[in-house]
Structure formats: C-alpha cells, structure tokens
Design an enzyme around this catalytic site. Structure first.
Site, PDB file in Angstrom:
ATOM      1  CE  LYS A 273      -3.591   2.572   1.997  1.00 23.25           C
ATOM      2  NZ  LYS A 273      -3.172   3.129   1.597  1.00 23.25           N
ATOM      3  NE  ARG A 294     -10.019   8.737  -2.172  1.00 15.98           N
ATOM      4  CZ  ARG A 294      -9.622   7.850  -1.612  1.00 15.98           C
ATOM      5  NH1 ARG A 294      -8.482   7.206  -0.952  1.00 15.98           N
ATOM      6  NH2 ARG A 294     -10.333   7.479  -0.158  1.00 15.98           N
TER       7      ARG A 294
HETATM    8  P1  AMP Z   1      -6.828   4.788   2.026  1.00 16.68           P
HETATM    9  O1  AMP Z   1      -6.655   5.920   1.436  1.00 16.68           O
HETATM   10  O2  AMP Z   1      -6.536   5.021   3.474  1.00 16.68           O
HETATM   11  O3  AMP Z   1      -8.535   4.429   1.921  1.00 16.68           O
HETATM   12  O4  AMP Z   1      -6.747   3.910   1.452  1.00 16.68           O
HETATM   13  C1  AMP Z   1      -7.034   3.738  -0.502  1.00 16.68           C
HETATM   14  C2  AMP Z   1      -6.058   3.899  -1.044  1.00 16.68           C
HETATM   15  O5  AMP Z   1      -4.089   3.708  -1.180  1.00 16.68           O
HETATM   16  C3  AMP Z   1      -6.403   4.012  -2.503  1.00 16.68           C
HETATM   17  O6  AMP Z   1      -7.451   5.568  -2.263  1.00 16.68           O
HETATM   18  C4  AMP Z   1      -4.907   4.079  -3.385  1.00 16.68           C
HETATM   19  O7  AMP Z   1      -5.157   5.932  -3.943  1.00 16.68           O
HETATM   20  C5  AMP Z   1      -3.547   3.898  -2.093  1.00 16.68           C
HETATM   21  N1  AMP Z   1      -3.576   2.689  -2.925  1.00 16.68           N
HETATM   22  C6  AMP Z   1      -1.714   2.482  -2.562  1.00 16.68           C
HETATM   23  N2  AMP Z   1      -1.527   1.576  -3.018  1.00 16.68           N
HETATM   24  C7  AMP Z   1      -2.272   0.506  -3.681  1.00 16.68           C
HETATM   25  C8  AMP Z   1      -3.040  -0.163  -3.902  1.00 16.68           C
HETATM   26  N3  AMP Z   1      -1.735  -1.311  -4.265  1.00 16.68           N
HETATM   27  N4  AMP Z   1      -3.645  -1.021  -4.396  1.00 16.68           N
HETATM   28  C9  AMP Z   1      -4.942   0.007  -3.975  1.00 16.68           C
HETATM   29  N5  AMP Z   1      -4.664   1.012  -3.712  1.00 16.68           N
HETATM   30  C10 AMP Z   1      -3.384   1.880  -3.494  1.00 16.68           C
END
Ligand code: AMP
Length: 586
Positions: A273, A294
C-alpha cells in the site's frame, strides 16, 4: 425552456432546507425538461456550466461583475458598490437594481436557458486581448434581457455562488423518483419528512442503476437523459468514455489479517500500500493523455513526467488505468510520505522544476478500460494479468504494484514487514475474482495499515452495564505490570465481546468469570481481583494523565481471553512504552 421556469425552481429550492422536499421539487421539474434541454438545464440546476471533473472556469470575479452590472443597468460603479456593502451579495444587488431600472425601460425578450448557458460557456472561452470588454459585453447582454429575479441567478451562477443545496444524493433520488416513480410505487408522505416506498428492493434496484451510471459518467445530465429516453436498459449500458474520469473504487479497512481473509477470501492478492496519491490515467485514441486525482481533479498539467511515462511505457491505443504515484528521495531512492509531494498537485507554475525536485514513481494497480472495452466486470486476476502484459516496467518511473498471492497469515506478515521496510503504509488485500466497482467502498479491496501488536492485560475493575446489558459486567478496566510486579491501569475496554454466547467470548461468560473475583462495589463500579488476563487490540497508544501508567489505549477492544497466561505474565509497562515510542517514529 424559458429561463424563468428554471428560476422558479431555484426560488422554490431556496425556500426549503428539507432534503426530501428539495428532491421532490427537482423530481417534478425533471419530468418537464425535454430531452434536448436536459444536459444544459441540469448543469444550470446544479449551479454550474461544466461537469465537476472539467477544470474549465467561467473566470469572472466580483470586480468584472460590478463593471458589467454598471453597463447593463446604466449606473455608476460606486453606487453599485455601496449597495453591495449593504446587501453583501451581488446577486441580490443585481435583482434590486434591475428592478428599479426595469420600471423605466421594460424589455420584452424572454431569456431561454439555452441562451444563458451559451453565453456563460462563451465567457469561459474568451482569452487574450480585450477579454474584459468582451466578457462585460456578454454578461451585460444577458442582464439587459433579464427580469430582476433572473438577474439574481445569472449573477450567482457566474460567480459560482448558487448554494441552493442540490447535492449528489438529492439529484440521484430525484432522477429515480422522476423517471421510475410509477414503477416503484412511491408516495410522498405529508410534511415531506418521509417517503413511502412500496417495495424497497425494487427501489434499490433503480437507485443502484442511477448511481452506477453516475459513477462512470460523473454527469447527472447524461444519466437523466438516458433514464428519460430509454429507461433502465440505457442506464445499465451507459458506458464510460475515455477522457472522462470515473469514480474510483474505494477500500474497506480491517485491523486483523483474519478479518481481511474473511472478506476477500483465500487465496487473496496482497499488494504494497503505497503512501502517495491516486492517479487515474486516461489515454484516448488520438494519443492524448489525461490524469485525474481520486476527487476527479484534472492534474495533467502538473505531472508532465507521469504523462511521459504512460505514453512511453504502457502499450495500447486507448485505456484507463488506476495507479498510485509515490514520491521518492532522489538521493537514497527511498519512498517518501505523501506530504512531500502533495504540493505538486495544486502547483500552477515552475512545473518542470517541481517534477525534478519531487520525482514520483507510478505504481499501476488496476485497469478499468482497454482498447475501448470496459474492464470493470472482469475478474481482478484477469485485469492484473493484462496490466502485467501492457506495462513496460522501469523502477523509479512506472511499475506494476508489488503483489503476492497468499493464503497463510505468516506470508502476509512477512510481506507486511517488507512493505513497511520499503517505506510503505501497509498492505492492500484484493479479492481475486471480484469486479472493479466504481465509487463504492466494497470488500473487493481492503486496506491493512497496522500490524497491531496486541497487549495481554489484566482485568482489575469492571462496570455493570445499562439497558439490556444491565445484568452484565460490560466494561473492564485493564492493567499492565510495572517492574515491581504491581498492576497499572492503561484503559477501559468495552468492545469486542459478543452479546450472544454462541458467537464467542460473551459478556455473559466474562461476567460469570469475574463475579467471584469482585473485591468491592461502589455504584456501578466494581474492583476485581487481578486474575483474568485478556488480549487487547487498539488503534493507538496515547499519553494520559488519567491512568497510573501515564498511557492510555485508544479504541481498545477485547480479542480473546488468555487462558494460557497468569496475571504475572501480563505485558509490562516497559513494553507498552516501547510500543508507544515506536508508533511515534512511524
Ligand atoms: P486510504 O486512502 O487510506 O483509504 O487507502 C486507499 C488508497 O490507497 C487508495 O485510494 C489508493 O490511493 C491507495 N493505494 C496505495 N497502494 C495501493 C494499491 N496497491 N492498490 C490500491 N490502492 C492503493
């Protein structure tokens, strides 16, 4: 359509704050709009002239508006300014002044929504020499034919100050009510505090179709047009267009590896991630590339480096891919936290220097459209295979996200460590056979950020519950051990236990265990002989003046009872302190 009709709707919407009433007003109005007028009228209704993902702006500020008002109404700017100070709103000023003026010279031409829309779009296109004069001219032209109340809304639309509260939810429901109301059997309840729906399931089917169509087009105008002209089928086939962003799929959050596997199934894909920001990249047939965040902002200009990588490293005439751009340190090559590159997103000048000073690596993790074909209903595994085929990877420029297919907890733990050591936030879990669901926070994709180091703590106190939990001890004061083997409180935990015995460790069972250990009672609170030890998870450890330990657990929850451990094997204060310090570093 006559502009006055739309203005009437604005006025009605302004008179109520109730969402259902607003929805009803819009729904009734939608039924009246002809297919030809649909697109521009809906945009105007939303108080805009471009869809939300379109970065173009009308580009008229208050000063220019003052000037146009002066010309249209034929009074001096200082007078208008004075009135502006009094009213605090240029829309109202326009309404008042046009009212006074109109008594003298009555105009008879009726404004149409189309005319207003076209003039406002022209405003956005004007550039270069004589801009101010030409813009003033266009606005004045509208205002001279406008009735007083119409001028109020023309001015507000131009300045982007409509604020009539037509949100996404209201718009979606209004489309459902307007075009599928008779199929659903909808009744408006009196007072508009509620609506009655005969069959919720059928209602949800239509609401989901409208929402999904919006998620791929981001334009209610297109959705309403499809719904009105061809109904449900048209909505389901509305299709995405390369160049127009679609809502991204969002992730659910879990705290344990078990939960993650439960949701996505086994085997699952796990990926790094990355701590960057999301970029949805579109390449059209003609080779043009557009990048969206996004939140659907167009950031193509800010990231010429990313445009270049996509152009050179991704095969295919046309596609939409989903990725995370991560900043890295030029010297060490290590990933940097998001804050370091966040300034690039809004940047309007010095773009090349910025891309040189704050380079990013694009980590592609999904594909939404390929060669004109939507990929969202294909399984993740298939989408991923395609990605691996079309992306020519080059580290520090563009790569496919790091992935592993796993079924075992220990493999997740290993990969998690690897991810964090490389400067990432944690892992994403993905279900191998799931589709891509735009705009939804569904369990196809799961984020797992912290490998929680749980604590084994001793219960030293408890509290009787309330309501239906009155017979149970339902909140537990937990403690760790200091170096003298004394118990020091670190928090109160009341979640994690089950209400029903058959579901696992329950409040009832815990009460049974603790009751014989009660030392004293005061009101609802009881002191407990330290004997029972439980494993406790939490979000964070914080400093706290409330507890003897000086630390407190944020959002603690019971994970299990440690029947294998005695009270003197509880976690030590030293250990809790270490975890606290570790947390601050990361
Ligand atoms: P969060 O922003 O904490 O809700 O986490 C989701 C976000 O992680 C997504 O919207 C992406 O921008 C990010 N992200 C980072 N690495 C990945 C990955 N391998 N697959 C999907 N999303 C990812």
């Amino acid at each position: 359509m006559e502009y006055s009709k739309l203005v009437d709707v604005y006025e009605q919407l302004n008179k109520t704050t109730k969402r259902l009433e607003k929805t009803h007003i819009i729904a009734e109005f939608l039924k009246e709009i002809s297919i030809d007028d649909m697109e521009h009228v809906i945009l105007l209704l939303e108080g805009r002239i471009f869809p939300n993902y379109d970065a173009r702006e009308i580009g008229v500020a208050s000063r220019l508006m003052l000037k146009s008002l002066g010309i249209a109404i034929g009074i001096g700017i200082d007078k208008i300014e004075k009135e502006w100070k009094k009213q605090g709103d240029l829309g109202l000023v326009a309404e008042l002044l046009v009212k006074t003026k109109k008594q003298a010279t009555l105009h008879s031409t009726k404004l149409t929504t189309k005319k207003v829309f076209e003039n406002l779009r022209k405003l956005a296109e004007i550039e270069g020499e004589g801009t101010v004069e030409r813009k003033t001219q266009l606005i004045a032209e509208l205002l001279t034919s406008a009735k007083p109340v119409e001028s109020k809304y023309i001015v507000k639309t131009i300045l982007g100050e409509m604020r009539i509260g037509v949100g996404e939810g209201a718009m979606r429901d209004a489309i459902v009510w307007a075009f599928f109301g008779n199929k659903i059997g909808i009744k408006y309840a009196r007072e508009m505090n509620d609506i009655e729906v005969e069959d919720r399931e059928v209602y949800n089917k239509y609401a989901d179709a409208v929402q999904s169509a919006y998620d791929v087009t981001n334009e209610f105008a297109l959705v309403a047009k499809a719904a009105k002209s061809k109904g449900l089928d048209a909505l389901e086939n509305i299709g995405m267009k390369v160049g127009i962003p679609i809502q991204v799929m969002l992730a659910l959050k879990v705290d344990t590896i078990e939960e993650a596997f439960e949701t996505v199934g086994k085997p699952a894909a796990i990926e790094f991630k990355y701590d960057g920001f999301r970029i949805q990249a579109h390449k059209g047939e003609k080779g043009g590339i557009r990048l969206f965040t996004r939140r659907l902002e167009d950031v193509t200009k800010q990231f010429p480096d990313v445009v270049e990588y996509i152009k050179k490293h991704v095969k295919g005439k046309s596609f939409i891919i989903d990725s995370e751009a991560v900043g890295y340190d030029k010297k060490t090559g290590r990933y940097l936290p998001f804050q370091n590159i966040s300034q690039r997103i809004k940047r309007k000048y010095d773009i090349d220097r910025m891309s040189n000073d704050f380079p990013v690596e694009v980590n592609v993790f999904d594909i939404i459209n390929f060669e004109g074909k939507s990929m969202i209903n294909e399984e993740f595994e298939k989408r991923r295979k395609l990605l691996e085929k079309i992306v020519k990877q080059e580290p520090k420029k563009i790569v496919v996200s790091k992935i592993k297919i796993v079924s075992e907890k220990k493999d997740v733990e290993k990969f998690f460590k690897e991810a964090v050591n490389a400067g990432n936030e944690g892992l994403m879990f993905k279900s191998l056979n799931s589709p891509y669901k735009p705009g939804a926070r569904v369990g196809y994709m799961i984020k797992f950020k912290h490998m929680m180091e749980t604590l084994d703590l001793v219960i030293v106190g408890a509290e009787w519950g309330e309501g239906k939990r009155a017979r149970w001890l339902s909140s537990y004061t937990v403690a760790c051990l200091d170096e003298n083997d004394d118990f020091l409180e670190v928090g109160k935990v009341s979640t994690g236990l089950k209400e029903k015995e058959e579901e696992g460790l329950s409040f009832m069972e815990m009460t049974r265990l603790l009751k014989p250990l009660i030392i004293s009672e005061k009101g609802k609170e009881v002191k407990i002989k330290p004997k029972i030890i439980i494993e406790v998870g939490y979000e964070e450890i914080q400093k706290s003046p409330t507890y003897e330990s000086g630390l407190a657990l944020r959002f603690p929850r019971v994970i299990s009872q440690r029947i294998d451990k005695g009270p003197h094997e509880a976690s030590t204060l030293d250990y809790v302190k270490k975890l606290y310090a570790g947390q601050k570093k990361s």
